[in-house]
Design a protein around this motif. Structure first.
Motif, PDB file in Angstrom:
ATOM      1  N   ILE A 119       0.892  -1.166   0.000  1.00 38.50           N
ATOM      2  CA  ILE A 119       0.000   0.000   0.000  1.00 38.50           C
ATOM      3  C   ILE A 119       0.920   1.201   0.000  1.00 38.50           C
ATOM      4  N   PHE A 150      -9.700   0.613   2.084  1.00 41.63           N
ATOM      5  CA  PHE A 150      -9.942   1.947   2.641  1.00 41.63           C
ATOM      6  C   PHE A 150     -11.142   2.062   3.577  1.00 41.63           C
ATOM      7  N   TYR A 176     -10.590   0.615   7.265  1.00 41.72           N
ATOM      8  CA  TYR A 176      -9.472   1.310   7.926  1.00 41.72           C
ATOM      9  C   TYR A 176      -9.936   2.703   8.333  1.00 41.72           C
ATOM     10  N   THR A 177     -10.598   3.362   7.391  1.00 38.96           N
ATOM     11  CA  THR A 177     -11.040   4.741   7.653  1.00 38.96           C
ATOM     12  C   THR A 177     -12.101   4.786   8.748  1.00 38.96           C
ATOM     13  N   GLN A 188     -10.181   4.327  11.931  1.00 38.06           N
ATOM     14  CA  GLN A 188      -9.302   5.462  12.269  1.00 38.06           C
ATOM     15  C   GLN A 188     -10.099   6.694  12.657  1.00 38.06           C
ATOM     16  N   TRP A 189     -11.197   6.951  11.956  1.00 41.51           N
ATOM     17  CA  TRP A 189     -11.895   8.226  12.137  1.00 41.51           C
ATOM     18  C   TRP A 189     -13.233   8.086  12.848  1.00 41.51           C
ATOM     19  N   VAL A 196      -8.495  13.399   2.969  1.00 42.00           N
ATOM     20  CA  VAL A 196      -7.981  12.380   3.898  1.00 42.00           C
ATOM     21  C   VAL A 196      -7.427  11.175   3.132  1.00 42.00           C
ATOM     22  N   THR A 197      -8.273  10.523   2.316  1.00 41.85           N
ATOM     23  CA  THR A 197      -7.744   9.345   1.596  1.00 41.85           C
ATOM     24  C   THR A 197      -6.882   9.756   0.399  1.00 41.85           C
ATOM     25  N   ARG A 241      -4.381  11.363   0.630  1.00 46.50           N
ATOM     26  CA  ARG A 241      -2.991  11.279   1.085  1.00 46.50           C
ATOM     27  C   ARG A 241      -2.309  10.017   0.551  1.00 46.50           C
ATOM     28  N   VAL A 242      -3.127   8.999   0.250  1.00 43.90           N
ATOM     29  CA  VAL A 242      -2.556   7.725  -0.211  1.00 43.90           C
ATOM     30  C   VAL A 242      -2.846   7.597  -1.710  1.00 43.90           C
ATOM     31  N   TYR A 265       6.031   4.589   0.405  1.00 44.85           N
ATOM     32  CA  TYR A 265       4.808   5.248   0.887  1.00 44.85           C
ATOM     33  C   TYR A 265       4.773   6.698   0.427  1.00 44.85           C
ATOM     34  N   ASN A 278      -0.392  -2.331   7.852  1.00 43.69           N
ATOM     35  CA  ASN A 278      -1.744  -1.792   8.073  1.00 43.69           C
ATOM     36  C   ASN A 278      -2.748  -2.942   8.114  1.00 43.69           C
ATOM     37  N   TYR A 308      -5.577  14.324  15.667  1.00 44.60           N
ATOM     38  CA  TYR A 308      -5.950  14.596  14.266  1.00 44.60           C
ATOM     39  C   TYR A 308      -7.137  15.541  14.210  1.00 44.60           C
ATOM     40  N   TYR A 341      -4.765  19.137   9.023  1.00 40.49           N
ATOM     41  CA  TYR A 341      -4.140  17.814   9.035  1.00 40.49           C
ATOM     42  C   TYR A 341      -2.769  17.941   8.346  1.00 40.49           C
TER      43      TYR A 341
HETATM   44  N1  UDP Z   1      -6.049   4.845   4.690  1.00 41.86           N
HETATM   45  C1  UDP Z   1      -6.777   3.672   4.518  1.00 41.86           C
HETATM   46  N2  UDP Z   1      -6.108   2.492   4.423  1.00 41.86           N
HETATM   47  C2  UDP Z   1      -4.765   2.412   4.510  1.00 41.86           C
HETATM   48  C3  UDP Z   1      -4.028   3.602   4.683  1.00 41.86           C
HETATM   49  C4  UDP Z   1      -4.700   4.795   4.775  1.00 41.86           C
HETATM   50  O1  UDP Z   1      -8.009   3.711   4.480  1.00 41.86           O
HETATM   51  O2  UDP Z   1      -4.211   1.292   4.420  1.00 41.86           O
HETATM   52  C5  UDP Z   1      -6.783   6.123   4.784  1.00 41.86           C
HETATM   53  C6  UDP Z   1      -7.256   6.395   6.209  1.00 41.86           C
HETATM   54  O3  UDP Z   1      -8.452   7.134   6.156  1.00 41.86           O
HETATM   55  C7  UDP Z   1      -6.115   7.220   6.748  1.00 41.86           C
HETATM   56  C8  UDP Z   1      -5.795   8.097   5.536  1.00 41.86           C
HETATM   57  O4  UDP Z   1      -5.957   7.209   4.422  1.00 41.86           O
HETATM   58  O5  UDP Z   1      -6.518   7.960   7.880  1.00 41.86           O
HETATM   59  C9  UDP Z   1      -4.435   8.732   5.529  1.00 41.86           C
HETATM   60  O6  UDP Z   1      -3.450   7.735   5.706  1.00 41.86           O
HETATM   61  P1  UDP Z   1      -2.013   8.089   6.315  1.00 41.86           P
HETATM   62  O7  UDP Z   1      -1.203   6.829   6.279  1.00 41.86           O
HETATM   63  O8  UDP Z   1      -1.487   9.278   5.629  1.00 41.86           O
HETATM   64  O9  UDP Z   1      -2.402   8.449   7.819  1.00 41.86           O
HETATM   65  P2  UDP Z   1      -1.515   9.029   9.040  1.00 41.86           P
HETATM   66  O10 UDP Z   1      -0.127   8.488   8.877  1.00 41.86           O
HETATM   67  O11 UDP Z   1      -1.612  10.503   8.963  1.00 41.86           O
HETATM   68  O12 UDP Z   1      -2.218   8.467  10.234  1.00 41.86           O
END
Ligand code: UDP
Ligand code: FAD
Length: 370
Positions: A95, A149, A152-153, A156-157, A168-169, A171-172, A182, A269, A308, A343
């Protein structure tokens, strides 16, 4: 009399303390309610002598030469490119999603060109990409969105990606090549002796006094100062008068294991299993050699230390009310991830702090000419 009281000794506060003290000969008091400097980037040697990040994995990366050059005054670097695997369908796959991820997951042998077409065939049409769901389904389709996604989201949130801003997503990224890093920034490196050592150098100046274990409210009426720089939560500063800004928190479970390595890569992850989102093994990040190894598990929480800001339209609206107040508060400057409810990565906070420093010095020059 201090010229500046700086609340918070993380990146935002420490960069400003350093600039003001060394470049503008200002007398600075920097305080933090925690028992240490470096804010969330704080690292330390644990009881086994392994360098760990107390508040979860911090990997430095930036495209800004200015930020990299600025920090390079206070540290040497260890080149480090971060790699992450995700546990999906019983396999560990790269990922950000890339060519190898898809080929491994589906037992295919696609080329980069074929993968472009494959993504196109599964992608959903989204007229306007607004949310964190839109971003992913419009690129890689619903199945991969659900595998990597969605859960995980939600973990996380504490909310569905459809309720979160696209940033937010976003970022990836998604890749059709085999690049499994990464980040793709120009500068990717870890401070050779750790983040805390870098902060110690930044703050080692006779014009800077550091006071720890102190909430600014305890001293604000006792210590005279001319201006304040505030890097804590902006809603807290204004006594939550418009209501609380939501911040997401984490519980960090640190463990030291009696084995030299534990994970196949720095971070794994877990989108769909476990209450934690990811495990990090610090020795990959720091390059430290040790017969044991230390890891951290991240368990997302609604309550706890604010880590966050939660990017979604209603929160941006609430933040804007606080920002208006902040802009009207004379001699107090708000900067950093909590005080501007952004963020931001570390490099973005450094850039924001350097910009504020410039603004403050321009203001001083203006004052002189009046
Ligand atoms: N995310 C996800 N799956 C993953 C990695 C990231 O769904 O395997 C989503 C999730 O919402 C996460 C966001 O992408 O909060 C940003 O990921 P990042 O790794 O940048 O988060 P951070 O390191 O800031 O916690
Ligand atoms: P902080 O570091 O939060 O500093 C603010 C300080 O203010 C704190 O030390 C706090 O104790 C103090 N404070 C607050 N209120 C008060 C008060 N009332 N009185 C006194 N002191 C007060 N960025 C990256 O670039 N790469 C990464 O890999 C990365 N990983 C991350 C992983 C996690 C789990 C988290 C949470 C963040 C990560 N970040 C990463 C982001 C990074 O931590 C931030 O960008 C950066 O640390 C923000 O710096 P800051 O100075 O704005 O805030």
């Amino acid at each position: 009399m201090f010229d500046y009281l700086i609340v918070g000794a993380g990146f935002a506060g420490s960069v400003l303390a350093e600039r003001l003290a060394t470049r503008s000969n200002k007398k600075v008091l920097i305080i933090d309610k925690r028992s240490h400097i470096a804010g969330n980037a704080y690292d330390h040697y644990n009881e086994e002598g392994i360098l760990v990040h107390k508040y979860g994995p911090h990997i430095f990366h930036t495209n800004s030469k200015d930020v990299f050059d600025y920090l390079s005054q206070f540290t040497e670097w260890r080149s480090y490119e971060h790699r992450v695997l995700a546990s999906v369908d019983g396999q560990l796959v790269p990922i950000p999603i890339n060519l190898d991820t898809i080929n491994k997951l589906y037992g295919l042998n696609l080329t980069s060109f074929e993968l472009e077409d494959w993504f196109e065939s599964v992608a959903e049409q989204v007229p306007v990409v607004r949310t964190s769901e839109d971003v992913v389904v419009s690129k890689v389709g619903r199945e991969l969105y659900e595998k990597f996604f969605r859960n995980y989201t939600r973990k996380q949130w504490g909310m569905d990606p459809s309720e979160l801003d696209k940033s937010v997503t976003s970022r990836v990224p998604t890749r059709t090549n085999r690049d499994n890093r990464y980040f793709t920034d120009t500068y990717q490196a870890m401070p050779l002796n750790g983040f805390t050592a870098m902060f110690e150098k930044m703050l080692a100046h006779p014009n800077i006094k550091v006071m720890l274990n102190t909430d600014y409210k305890e001293i604000i009426d006792l210590i005279p100062f001319k201006e304040m720089i505030f890097t804590g939560p902006v809603d807290e500063y204004f006594d939550y008068q418009f209501g609380k800004l939501p911040y997401r928190s984490l519980d960090f479970k640190h463990e030291t294991l009696n084995t030299e390595t534990f994970l196949p890569t720095a971070v794994v992850n877990y989108p769909n299993e476990h209450a934690y989102t990811r495990i990090t093994e610090f020795k990959y990040l720091t390059g430290q050699k040790h017969t044991k190894t230390s890891v951290v598990y991240e368990y997302p929480q609604a309550d706890g230390d604010p880590y966050y800001p939660v990017p979604r339209p209603e929160n941006a609206e609430l933040y804007n009310k606080y920002k208006k107040l902040a802009d009207q508060t004379p001699n107090v400057h708000f900067v950093g991830r909590l005080a501007t409810y952004k963020y931001y990565n570390m490099d973005q906070v450094v850039a924001q702090a350097l910009t504020l420093y410039k603004k403050l010095t321009e203001k001083t020059e203006e004052d002189k000419t009046i």
